[in-house]
Write an enzyme that holds these catalytic residues in place. Structure first.
Site, PDB file in Angstrom:
ATOM      1  N   HIS A  44     -13.108 -73.591 -34.450  1.00  0.00           N
ATOM      2  CA  HIS A  44     -12.420 -74.111 -35.650  1.00  0.00           C
ATOM      3  C   HIS A  44     -12.507 -73.037 -36.725  1.00  0.00           C
ATOM      4  O   HIS A  44     -13.614 -72.658 -37.118  1.00  0.00           O
ATOM      5  CB  HIS A  44     -13.102 -75.386 -36.142  1.00  0.00           C
ATOM      6  CG  HIS A  44     -13.151 -76.472 -35.105  1.00  0.00           C
ATOM      7  ND1 HIS A  44     -12.219 -77.491 -35.055  1.00  0.00           N
ATOM      8  CD2 HIS A  44     -13.996 -76.678 -34.066  1.00  0.00           C
ATOM      9  CE1 HIS A  44     -12.511 -78.288 -34.029  1.00  0.00           C
ATOM     10  NE2 HIS A  44     -13.582 -77.817 -33.415  1.00  0.00           N
ATOM     11  N   ASP A 102     -17.481 -73.263 -31.357  1.00  0.00           N
ATOM     12  CA  ASP A 102     -17.139 -74.433 -32.165  1.00  0.00           C
ATOM     13  C   ASP A 102     -17.041 -74.089 -33.654  1.00  0.00           C
ATOM     14  O   ASP A 102     -15.949 -73.842 -34.160  1.00  0.00           O
ATOM     15  CB  ASP A 102     -18.150 -75.562 -31.919  1.00  0.00           C
ATOM     16  CG  ASP A 102     -17.564 -76.955 -32.134  1.00  0.00           C
ATOM     17  OD1 ASP A 102     -16.357 -77.057 -32.390  1.00  0.00           O
ATOM     18  OD2 ASP A 102     -18.321 -77.943 -32.031  1.00  0.00           O
ATOM     19  N   ASP A 103     -18.181 -74.098 -34.353  1.00  0.00           N
ATOM     20  CA  ASP A 103     -18.215 -73.813 -35.794  1.00  0.00           C
ATOM     21  C   ASP A 103     -19.377 -72.857 -36.067  1.00  0.00           C
ATOM     22  O   ASP A 103     -20.429 -73.266 -36.574  1.00  0.00           O
ATOM     23  CB  ASP A 103     -18.410 -75.117 -36.582  1.00  0.00           C
ATOM     24  CG  ASP A 103     -17.312 -76.121 -36.285  1.00  0.00           C
ATOM     25  OD1 ASP A 103     -16.211 -75.986 -36.839  1.00  0.00           O
ATOM     26  OD2 ASP A 103     -17.555 -77.023 -35.459  1.00  0.00           O
ATOM     27  N   GLU A 107     -17.635 -85.764 -26.512  1.00  0.00           N
ATOM     28  CA  GLU A 107     -18.701 -85.056 -27.240  1.00  0.00           C
ATOM     29  C   GLU A 107     -19.730 -86.131 -27.609  1.00  0.00           C
ATOM     30  O   GLU A 107     -20.825 -86.174 -27.056  1.00  0.00           O
ATOM     31  CB  GLU A 107     -18.140 -84.365 -28.491  1.00  0.00           C
ATOM     32  CG  GLU A 107     -19.194 -83.646 -29.339  1.00  0.00           C
ATOM     33  CD  GLU A 107     -18.629 -83.090 -30.662  1.00  0.00           C
ATOM     34  OE1 GLU A 107     -17.540 -83.535 -31.102  1.00  0.00           O
ATOM     35  OE2 GLU A 107     -19.305 -82.229 -31.274  1.00  0.00           O
ATOM     36  N   HIS A 133     -12.556 -72.619 -28.019  1.00  0.00           N
ATOM     37  CA  HIS A 133     -12.943 -73.752 -28.875  1.00  0.00           C
ATOM     38  C   HIS A 133     -13.601 -73.213 -30.136  1.00  0.00           C
ATOM     39  O   HIS A 133     -14.806 -72.988 -30.170  1.00  0.00           O
ATOM     40  CB  HIS A 133     -13.882 -74.689 -28.107  1.00  0.00           C
ATOM     41  CG  HIS A 133     -14.215 -75.963 -28.818  1.00  0.00           C
ATOM     42  ND1 HIS A 133     -14.602 -77.110 -28.148  1.00  0.00           N
ATOM     43  CD2 HIS A 133     -14.227 -76.288 -30.133  1.00  0.00           C
ATOM     44  CE1 HIS A 133     -14.843 -78.075 -29.027  1.00  0.00           C
ATOM     45  NE2 HIS A 133     -14.644 -77.593 -30.246  1.00  0.00           N
ATOM     46  N   HIS A 166     -10.443 -83.021 -28.325  1.00  0.00           N
ATOM     47  CA  HIS A 166     -11.893 -83.228 -28.264  1.00  0.00           C
ATOM     48  C   HIS A 166     -12.111 -84.607 -27.641  1.00  0.00           C
ATOM     49  O   HIS A 166     -11.509 -85.592 -28.081  1.00  0.00           O
ATOM     50  CB  HIS A 166     -12.505 -83.251 -29.670  1.00  0.00           C
ATOM     51  CG  HIS A 166     -12.663 -81.904 -30.308  1.00  0.00           C
ATOM     52  ND1 HIS A 166     -11.634 -81.003 -30.448  1.00  0.00           N
ATOM     53  CD2 HIS A 166     -13.756 -81.317 -30.869  1.00  0.00           C
ATOM     54  CE1 HIS A 166     -12.091 -79.919 -31.060  1.00  0.00           C
ATOM     55  NE2 HIS A 166     -13.375 -80.073 -31.335  1.00  0.00           N
TER      56      HIS A 166
HETATM   57  N1  HPA Z   1     -16.072 -82.201 -33.086  1.00  0.00           N
HETATM   58  C1  HPA Z   1     -15.178 -82.864 -33.805  1.00  0.00           C
HETATM   59  N2  HPA Z   1     -14.589 -82.345 -34.865  1.00  0.00           N
HETATM   60  C2  HPA Z   1     -14.896 -81.114 -35.234  1.00  0.00           C
HETATM   61  C3  HPA Z   1     -15.816 -80.369 -34.532  1.00  0.00           C
HETATM   62  C4  HPA Z   1     -16.426 -80.950 -33.390  1.00  0.00           C
HETATM   63  O1  HPA Z   1     -17.259 -80.359 -32.678  1.00  0.00           O
HETATM   64  N3  HPA Z   1     -15.914 -79.187 -35.162  1.00  0.00           N
HETATM   65  C5  HPA Z   1     -15.052 -79.194 -36.199  1.00  0.00           C
HETATM   66  N4  HPA Z   1     -14.437 -80.370 -36.249  1.00  0.00           N
HETATM   67 ZN    ZN Z   2     -14.817 -78.637 -32.022  1.00  0.00          ZN
END
Ligand code: HPA
Ligand code: ZN
Length: 331
Positions: free
Chosen positions: A16, A275-276, A197, A14, A194
């Site tokens: 991006h 994630d990011d 969350e 996971h 996704h």
């Molecule tokens: N959730 C939804 N969109 C996203 C995320 C996330 O954690 N990170 C980058 N785009």
């Molecule tokens: Zn994500």
């Protein structure tokens, strides 16, 4: 323990790629592309990274991605991620990219994927890190736009393993993209999404039943639905959990409140991901370390979650076996 975590062969499911854009690189690329940023320094950019929820992050994340224009920009972005990964014993990554973030401002799908693909080839040959690409559809945009993006991806079917769904979750349920995912599966793509969350457990059910996903990205809100927890465990549907992201975006107040250990104890195949990382303060290893610090997880927990990631990856049985062996020799 830190040493054990460092040596684990890591698999990230996971991530991006646009979320790996560090402020320093944002500045360097903006400068060479003649783009004006509203910040004066990388430090000032970092100070702007104060998020209150998913949307407050997405606004800044899409803004940052505007500096990416040329194939070389996408190459540099991905190459930097792989180089960082090498220092953390990253062995395999399944990487999301958001074509619509770029095509909407006139950067072609081809430009984006050629840059990423070239970095993947170099990562394999020079760093011994394997990787796969997952095309993500932005769920705040229309299903028609997603279908158009899928069409652009078709000529690159051999370079893309799966399709996914990201961006603003609440108000954009998986059902909105059923036809697009049907079409993607018809063309042989695997599917992930996704869900859970910020959105409710119903969105996880929809992702499973309507989009027929192999994995759920995040998924932490499954814990509110006992039948769902049972199904995820029974069907071995992995969750790609992102601890530091969840704290930064206030899904949990602090790392001590994170439910990943509870999910693990319910025998759900949870995995650890970043994630990011440029926005949330850590790459995959920092996410492992945060769980050590915050929840006091033990070797056997990290072994299990690393094993889960290997098994839930889209690698072949042979490749999984090789990584499992690497994992088993770490003491
Ligand atoms: N959730 C939804 N969109 C996203 C995320 C996330 O954690 N990170 C980058 N785009
Ligand atoms: Zn994500």
């Amino acid at each position: 323990m830190e040493n054990y975590i460092q040596r684990l062969p890591k698999v990230e499911l996971h991530l991006h790629i646009e979320g790996t854009l560090e402020p320093e690189m944002m500045f360097a690329i903006a400068q060479r592309n003649g783009i004006a940023l509203k910040y004066r320094s990388a430090e000032e950019v970092r100070q702007a990274y104060q998020f209150t929820n998913l949307q407050s992050f997405l606004d800044i994340y899409y803004e940052g991605a505007q500096v990416l224009i040329h194939e070389q920009d996408f190459y540099d972005l991905a190459w930097a991620y792989f180089q960082k990964g090498k220092t953390q014993n990253l062995r395999h990554a399944e990487i999301f990219f958001d074509p619509q973030t770029h095509t909407e401002r006139g950067v072609s799908f081809d430009t984006v994927i050629h840059g990423l693909h070239r970095a993947q080839q170099d990562a394999l040959s020079q760093l011994d890190i394997s990787s796969k690409l997952i095309v993500c559809f932005l769920r705040h945009l229309s299903a028609e736009s997603a279908m158009q993006t899928l069409k652009q991806a078709l000529p690159y079917k051999d370079w893309i393993i799966a399709v996914g769904l990201d961006s603003s979750e609440v108000g954009h349920p998986p059902a909105k993209f059923k036809e697009v995912f049907d079409e993607a599966r018809r063309h042989g793509f695997l599917t992930v999404a996704h869900a859970g969350e910020e959105g409710p457990p119903e969105y996880i059910w929809e992702a499973l039943q309507l989009l027929q996903v192999q994995r759920i990205d995040h998924g932490v809100r499954c814990i509110e639905d006992e039948a769902l927890v049972k199904k995820l465990a029974q069907d071995k549907i992995a969750l790609t959990v992102c601890p530091l992201s969840n704290v930064k975006l206030r899904v949990f107040n602090t790392i001590h409140d994170h439910n990943i250990k509870k999910l693990l104890d319910k025998e759900i195949a949870v995995t650890i991901n970043s994630d990011d990382p440029a926005y949330f303060g850590g790459y995959i290893e920092e996410n492992y370390l945060a769980l050590r610090e915050g929840l006091g997880l033990q070797k056997q927990d990290f072994y299990q979650m690393t094993s889960n990631a290997i098994q839930a990856s889209f690698l072949s049985q042979e490749e999984k076996k090789r990584l499992m062996h690497e994992l088993d020799v770490v003491q």
